[in-house]
Write a protein that holds these residues in place. Structure first.
Motif, PDB file in Angstrom:
ATOM      1  N   LEU A  35       0.877  -1.007   0.166  1.00 56.17           N
ATOM      2  CA  LEU A  35      -0.446  -0.204  -0.599  1.00 56.17           C
ATOM      3  C   LEU A  35       0.820   1.037   0.053  1.00 56.17           C
ATOM      4  N   LEU A  36       0.206   2.485  -0.386  1.00 54.02           N
ATOM      5  CA  LEU A  36       0.707   4.071  -0.773  1.00 54.02           C
ATOM      6  C   LEU A  36      -0.617   4.915  -0.295  1.00 54.02           C
ATOM      7  N   VAL A  37      -0.045   4.951   0.936  1.00 50.57           N
ATOM      8  CA  VAL A  37      -1.665   5.991   1.588  1.00 50.57           C
ATOM      9  C   VAL A  37      -1.172   7.386   1.326  1.00 50.57           C
ATOM     10  N   PRO A  43      -6.090   5.298   0.718  1.00 50.86           N
ATOM     11  CA  PRO A  43      -5.066   4.664  -0.142  1.00 50.86           C
ATOM     12  C   PRO A  43      -4.415   5.310  -1.295  1.00 50.86           C
ATOM     13  N   LEU A  44      -3.702   5.223  -1.732  1.00 54.46           N
ATOM     14  CA  LEU A  44      -3.546   5.609  -2.825  1.00 54.46           C
ATOM     15  C   LEU A  44      -3.193   4.599  -4.441  1.00 54.46           C
ATOM     16  N   LEU A  63       4.941   2.775  -6.489  1.00 57.02           N
ATOM     17  CA  LEU A  63       4.637   4.282  -6.900  1.00 57.02           C
ATOM     18  C   LEU A  63       4.020   4.594  -7.395  1.00 57.02           C
ATOM     19  N   ASP A  64       4.012   3.481  -9.143  1.00 57.20           N
ATOM     20  CA  ASP A  64       4.095   3.774 -10.728  1.00 57.20           C
ATOM     21  C   ASP A  64       2.545   3.929 -10.222  1.00 57.20           C
ATOM     22  N   ALA A  65       2.114   2.949  -9.400  1.00 56.62           N
ATOM     23  CA  ALA A  65       0.669   2.708  -9.625  1.00 56.62           C
ATOM     24  C   ALA A  65      -0.904   3.678  -9.137  1.00 56.62           C
ATOM     25  N   ILE A  66       0.224   4.662  -9.019  1.00 56.96           N
ATOM     26  CA  ILE A  66      -0.564   5.554  -7.845  1.00 56.96           C
ATOM     27  C   ILE A  66      -2.098   6.122  -9.183  1.00 56.96           C
ATOM     28  N   VAL A  67      -3.056   5.947  -8.638  1.00 56.82           N
ATOM     29  CA  VAL A  67      -4.388   6.418  -9.074  1.00 56.82           C
ATOM     30  C   VAL A  67      -5.112   7.465  -9.819  1.00 56.82           C
ATOM     31  N   ILE A  68      -4.099   8.964  -8.538  1.00 57.84           N
ATOM     32  CA  ILE A  68      -4.462  10.530  -8.347  1.00 57.84           C
ATOM     33  C   ILE A  68      -3.005  11.381  -8.911  1.00 57.84           C
ATOM     34  N   ALA A 155     -12.161  -1.457  -2.461  1.00 64.26           N
ATOM     35  CA  ALA A 155     -12.703  -1.476  -1.124  1.00 64.26           C
ATOM     36  C   ALA A 155     -11.667  -0.477  -0.614  1.00 64.26           C
ATOM     37  N   ALA A 156     -10.471  -0.447  -1.441  1.00 64.28           N
ATOM     38  CA  ALA A 156      -9.647   1.383  -1.255  1.00 64.28           C
ATOM     39  C   ALA A 156     -10.523   2.389  -1.351  1.00 64.28           C
ATOM     40  N   ALA A 157     -11.377   1.748  -2.450  1.00 65.18           N
ATOM     41  CA  ALA A 157     -12.553   3.076  -2.915  1.00 65.18           C
ATOM     42  C   ALA A 157     -13.774   3.589  -1.681  1.00 65.18           C
TER      43      ALA A 157
END
Length: 169
Positions: A35-37, A43-44, A63-68, A155-157
């Motif tokens: 996770l990256l938060v 959760p990011l 670090l490459d999978a950040i959704v924002i 779940a993250a959403a």
């Protein structure tokens, strides 16, 4: 009637589909969440791998999978002792983060010296606890990695939506 329909699914080659990135741990398949938060625990980024993969090997993928979209300002990345090696530091710097990797004893000493100090890396542990509250994710029953990752993203959403309610109240 039911026996004829089940016969095609009970073939060994159909049941033994590999779980894309899941590896054997102690004779059983296992999955680990990376996770990256942000500072509030939203959760990011989330990446699921086999349970015997080390966290540092998946640092670049997380670090490459950040959704924002990231802001243009310099961002700080707090991590624990496992990311203190030179390869991990280089991955963090290549992604334009400012690394803050503290040893376990350093945070305890900081807390003694400054009573208002709040440990930052425990925010990730709290986020893992929120993911464990979803019973469907606590024990993995999905055979396909895509389905398991879809549940993790859902779940993250939900977690992000719940945290946003506290921000705007």
């Amino acid at each position: 009637a039911g026996k004829a329909l089940m016969a095609q699914w009970s073939k060994p080659h159909l049941l033994k589909k590999p779980l894309v990135v899941t590896r054997q741990t102690g004779g059983k398949n296992g999955t680990k969440r990376h996770l990256l938060v942000d500072e509030r625990g939203v959760p990011l980024s989330i990446v699921a791998t086999g349970a015997n993969r080390h966290d540092v090997s998946q640092l670049g993928a997380v670090l490459d999978a950040i959704v924002i979209e990231r802001p243009d300002t310099a961002q700080h990345l707090c991590a624990d002792k496992g990311y203190s090696g030179e390869p991990a530091q280089q991955i963090i710097k290549d992604r334009l983060y400012i690394p803050h990797v503290k040893q376990r004893g350093e945070e305890i000493q900081e807390k003694k010296n400054n009573p208002t100090y709040r440990a930052r890396r425990y925010v990730v542990e709290v986020a893992h606890s929120w993911f464990n509250r979803f019973r469907k994710l606590l024990v993995r029953f999905e055979k396909l990695a895509e389905r398991h990752e879809a549940l993790l993203h859902m779940a993250a959403a939900i977690i992000a939506f719940r945290k946003a309610g506290f921000i705007y109240e």
